[in-house]
Design an enzyme around this catalytic site. Sequence first.
Site, PDB file in Angstrom:
ATOM      1  N   ASP A 315       0.859  -1.176   0.000  1.00 56.47           N
ATOM      2  CA  ASP A 315       0.000   0.000   0.000  1.00 56.47           C
ATOM      3  C   ASP A 315       0.903   1.237   0.000  1.00 56.47           C
ATOM      4  O   ASP A 315       2.126   1.135   0.085  1.00 56.47           O
ATOM      5  CB  ASP A 315      -0.944  -0.026   1.206  1.00 56.47           C
ATOM      6  CG  ASP A 315      -2.261   0.688   0.918  1.00 56.47           C
ATOM      7  OD1 ASP A 315      -2.274   1.639   0.118  1.00 56.47           O
ATOM      8  OD2 ASP A 315      -3.296   0.300   1.501  1.00 56.47           O
ATOM      9  N   GLU A 521     -10.625   6.393   4.439  1.00 55.85           N
ATOM     10  CA  GLU A 521      -9.604   5.801   5.293  1.00 55.85           C
ATOM     11  C   GLU A 521      -9.699   6.326   6.727  1.00 55.85           C
ATOM     12  O   GLU A 521     -10.784   6.455   7.282  1.00 55.85           O
ATOM     13  CB  GLU A 521      -8.221   5.982   4.653  1.00 55.85           C
ATOM     14  CG  GLU A 521      -8.139   5.284   3.296  1.00 55.85           C
ATOM     15  CD  GLU A 521      -6.753   5.224   2.723  1.00 55.85           C
ATOM     16  OE1 GLU A 521      -5.804   4.910   3.457  1.00 55.85           O
ATOM     17  OE2 GLU A 521      -6.611   5.468   1.509  1.00 55.85           O
TER      18      GLU A 521
END
Length: 634
Positions: A315, A521
């Site tokens: 990521d 997020e």
Amino acid sequence: MGKFAVTMMSFLVLCVCTEAVYMKYKDPKQPLNVRIRDLMNRMSLEEKIGQMTQIERHVASPQIMKKYFIGSVLSGGGSVPVQKATAADWVRMVNGMQKGSLSTRLGIPMIYGIDAIHGHNNVYKATIFPHNVGLGVTRDPQLVKRIGAATALEVRATGIPYTFAPCIAVCRDPRWGRCYESYSEDHRIVQTMTEIIPGLQGDVPANSPKGVPFVAGNDMVVHLMCSRTKVAACAKHFVGDGGTTKGIDQNNTVISVNGLFDIHIPAYIDSVLKGVSTIMVSYSSWNGMRMHANRALITGFLKGKLKFRGFVISDWEAIDKITEPPHANYSYSIQAAVLAGLDMIMGQENLTEFLDDLASLVRKNIIPMSRIDDAVKRILRVKFVMGLFENPLADLSLANQLGSQEHRELAREAVRKSLVLLKNGKIASQPLLPLPKKATKILVAGSHADNLGYQCGGWTMSWQGIGGNDLTTGTTILNAVKNTVHPSTQVVYHDNPDMNFVKSNHFSYAIVVVGETPYAEMFGDSANLTIAQPGPSTIRNVCGVVKCLVIVISGRPVVIDPYLANIDALVAAWLPGSEGQGVADVLFGDYGFTGKLARTWFKSVDQLPMNVGDPHYDPLFPFGFGLTTQPVKN
């Protein structure tokens, strides 16, 4: 020397030169493994490390691609060539970088990736589909497969061959800010929704070896027809990201081995069987170990037991977070991640630091060359399978697919099927829905009624999402209502009316649209899960005076219990995306409500985490709940 001799010499030189430029890796008739091996044998360490590197668009340039042999570029949320960029703008940018890659000694094409997670959501005028939290409600894997195919066409329309989707997290706590990226709290629903992968990539042939990545079009017979209509997919985030303590993003998932394999692993098994090209590792930890350093699960299980042959990608700057504080010992972070089995590292803001540190670790034999070779083989395998070596440059042949009417109709269908009717009348014998189209005067109220940005949520035109109606094209719920009611019906809109306004206007009924404002997020992590202000006051002012339907726009269940008694009807619309007309289709009875909750709707946040099957299960609306209506003519 005679003329004949000169001619023969020229012929021999020509033959030698022709023989010298023939490279097996450039020959699509050669077997895949032969092409990989031939190219690998020609590559220097620097070229191999370059392939393992993915940089953001703002760091990249044709010169950077050529100088450092960069293997991949990405656009993060909201990272665009220009504001409101067209398909031509995107293609021009991607091709410019690709030409830099093709001008290197070996001409290895780069792969461009983007977060097309609910449609091509970074791109102006693209179709924005409902977020996964709504799609799970449909329990319709074929619908999700069709959405994958439509998304692939729109991504390819902009010259991009790779998307960081699907998210196959099993969200076990709605306090998590990424819960709307998860199809369900139930792994079985998430498993069925991996059908989006063959939608994005194409159906894996029956004889395809287990674990080998597949993108339709690698067969040269059909290559020209298919290769530019499908994209490489990415199952994420491996593994356990939806189970963190208190739903805190990037936190620790505390669960037994059996629990991990029962809940969080199953969808990865399905994804690998369906030929997923890449898998992204989670920021989170499992029982205290950062997933980006977990060799047992990445190399041992994923690559070993599951025989996954695509590439594993990090990521964004996630390897930095192997240490605390992040980037405290970057060389160690690279070592831990690459030895754990990471093949491509995303997001080097300081590019030369990464390249130099990785090269040094290899030269010191801290990271063996065999590990580098494994990573590069996997990356090249995906590129060959995709046909990137044969068709590295994009064109505008699919530009008309971006936001096409067919895709908008598909998104509208998905909206209809994702709605959940939670309450219909204060007493069951007197339902409010379907609403009559012909009424004297109706009120549409609420902060979310005429706000396309709120309707789409995070990961839409920017990372965190934005409010308002200027972000892209689509239909708000207010406009959808106006499009649907009888021409004689007066529609009055007020975002937050007071009680006197409602009383004095004698409305036939009211539609109140409220919910969460956009987030993504960790910025969406919430301990209270409340409806955004002034939503609660709007509900009180309207529903205390006139018959009212409340539509909740949210990425997860939210606190609704205090208002429920005053509400006549309640609909969970999740984050429906650009096609608000799908909401009106069902409200007014052109279609019936069919959606069933794929998440438990709690009474109080004090109950969380609470999932179906738990001993303390006492929900406001249980998993699987959803009232139904029949289509009507009115």
